[in-house]
Write a protein that holds these residues in place. Structure first.
Motif, PDB file in Angstrom:
ATOM      1  N   SER A  23       0.810  -1.210   0.000  1.00 19.58           N
ATOM      2  CA  SER A  23       0.000   0.000   0.000  1.00 19.58           C
ATOM      3  C   SER A  23       0.846   1.264   0.000  1.00 19.58           C
ATOM      4  O   SER A  23       1.911   1.311   0.613  1.00 19.58           O
ATOM      5  CB  SER A  23      -0.898   0.018   1.240  1.00 19.58           C
ATOM      6  N   TYR A  25       0.589   5.618   0.423  1.00 21.72           N
ATOM      7  CA  TYR A  25      -0.158   6.809   0.838  1.00 21.72           C
ATOM      8  C   TYR A  25       0.770   8.001   0.649  1.00 21.72           C
ATOM      9  O   TYR A  25       1.882   8.016   1.194  1.00 21.72           O
ATOM     10  CB  TYR A  25      -0.595   6.707   2.301  1.00 21.72           C
ATOM     11  N   LYS A  28       4.364   7.228  -0.257  1.00 21.18           N
ATOM     12  CA  LYS A  28       5.172   6.446   0.681  1.00 21.18           C
ATOM     13  C   LYS A  28       4.527   5.089   0.932  1.00 21.18           C
ATOM     14  O   LYS A  28       3.314   4.938   0.834  1.00 21.18           O
ATOM     15  CB  LYS A  28       5.329   7.192   2.009  1.00 21.18           C
ATOM     16  N   HIS A  29       5.346   4.115   1.284  1.00 21.74           N
ATOM     17  CA  HIS A  29       4.883   2.755   1.579  1.00 21.74           C
ATOM     18  C   HIS A  29       4.280   2.690   2.983  1.00 21.74           C
ATOM     19  O   HIS A  29       4.871   3.194   3.935  1.00 21.74           O
ATOM     20  CB  HIS A  29       6.042   1.753   1.509  1.00 21.74           C
ATOM     21  N   ILE A  30       3.154   2.023   3.086  1.00 22.70           N
ATOM     22  CA  ILE A  30       2.505   1.842   4.382  1.00 22.70           C
ATOM     23  C   ILE A  30       2.982   0.530   4.993  1.00 22.70           C
ATOM     24  O   ILE A  30       2.890  -0.519   4.360  1.00 22.70           O
ATOM     25  CB  ILE A  30       0.971   1.816   4.244  1.00 22.70           C
ATOM     26  N   THR A  65      -4.872  -0.886   8.699  1.00 24.61           N
ATOM     27  CA  THR A  65      -4.411   0.485   8.466  1.00 24.61           C
ATOM     28  C   THR A  65      -5.436   1.542   8.838  1.00 24.61           C
ATOM     29  O   THR A  65      -5.076   2.702   8.996  1.00 24.61           O
ATOM     30  CB  THR A  65      -4.036   0.708   6.986  1.00 24.61           C
ATOM     31  N   TYR A  70      -9.841   4.224  -0.595  1.00 24.37           N
ATOM     32  CA  TYR A  70      -8.685   3.554  -1.188  1.00 24.37           C
ATOM     33  C   TYR A  70      -9.076   2.845  -2.477  1.00 24.37           C
ATOM     34  O   TYR A  70     -10.248   2.588  -2.732  1.00 24.37           O
ATOM     35  CB  TYR A  70      -8.085   2.535  -0.210  1.00 24.37           C
ATOM     36  N   PHE A  99      -7.477   7.958   5.790  1.00 24.27           N
ATOM     37  CA  PHE A  99      -7.548   7.015   6.911  1.00 24.27           C
ATOM     38  C   PHE A  99      -8.628   7.459   7.885  1.00 24.27           C
ATOM     39  O   PHE A  99      -8.855   8.655   8.073  1.00 24.27           O
ATOM     40  CB  PHE A  99      -6.226   6.975   7.686  1.00 24.27           C
ATOM     41  N   VAL A 110       0.650   2.388  12.585  1.00 25.73           N
ATOM     42  CA  VAL A 110       0.716   2.468  11.127  1.00 25.73           C
ATOM     43  C   VAL A 110       1.659   3.613  10.807  1.00 25.73           C
ATOM     44  O   VAL A 110       1.553   4.690  11.383  1.00 25.73           O
ATOM     45  CB  VAL A 110      -0.678   2.758  10.513  1.00 25.73           C
ATOM     46  N   ARG A 111       2.595   3.355   9.889  1.00 26.13           N
ATOM     47  CA  ARG A 111       3.546   4.405   9.524  1.00 26.13           C
ATOM     48  C   ARG A 111       3.849   4.313   8.028  1.00 26.13           C
ATOM     49  O   ARG A 111       3.862   3.228   7.461  1.00 26.13           O
ATOM     50  CB  ARG A 111       4.827   4.258  10.330  1.00 26.13           C
ATOM     51  N   CYS A 112       4.128   5.472   7.443  1.00 22.26           N
ATOM     52  CA  CYS A 112       4.504   5.542   6.035  1.00 22.26           C
ATOM     53  C   CYS A 112       6.004   5.783   5.924  1.00 22.26           C
ATOM     54  O   CYS A 112       6.553   6.623   6.625  1.00 22.26           O
ATOM     55  CB  CYS A 112       3.734   6.661   5.344  1.00 22.26           C
TER      56      CYS A 112
END
Length: 141
Positions: A23, A25, A28-30, A65, A70, A99, A110-112
């Motif tokens: 994924s 966002y 950036k990658h989740i 997430t 989405y 989100f 959860v982090r990007c």
């Protein structure tokens, strides 16, 4: 351990036990962190009894997430073989636009990331899955 990829529909549906959702966002990658671990992982999880694999992908994305708005696209099937045991799953690509609140389930954070984090939960599997997603997404552009 061996990771292999297959065209969509080439693995019998009943063998697909997992959905993994690469994924993005904001470019950036989740990645998510399970409450019981200190490592990062790509959103995904087990298929529930009687559940369509596409529904598994959507459910896992939302549960892990908090995604509200989405897109999600199936990419391919994959297998992971460890010794004599082989398991199969479907790999998805998702772009998250917004989100909501993270459900109070197993995910604690959860982090990007611009780059793949070094401390992965499944370091022998996840880099292959992420590379496959990125390769296929780049080809489609």
């Amino acid at each position: 351990m061996k990771v292999e990829f297959y065209e969509l529909g080439s693995i019998a549906d009943e063998k697909l036990a997992y959905a993994v959702i690469g994924s993005i966002y904001g470019g950036k990658h989740i990645f998510v962190k399970h409450k019981d671990r200190d490592t990062w992982e790509i959103p995904g999880g087990h298929r529930e009894d009687g559940e369509e694999i596409e529904a598994t992908g959507k459910r896992e994305l939302v549960e892990e997430t908090g995604a509200v708005d989405y897109s999600i696209t199936p990419i391919c099937e994959y297998s992971v073989t460890r010794g004599d045991v082989c398991s199969y799953g479907r790999l998805f690509y998702s772009e998250v636009f917004s989100f909501g609140q993270l459900p109070d389930l197993e995910i604690g954070e959860v982090r990007c990331f611009k780059e793949t984090p070094e401390n992965l939960t499944y370091p022998d599997i996840q880099p292959y899955l992420l590379k496959k997603i990125l390769d296929l997404v780049q080809k489609s552009r």
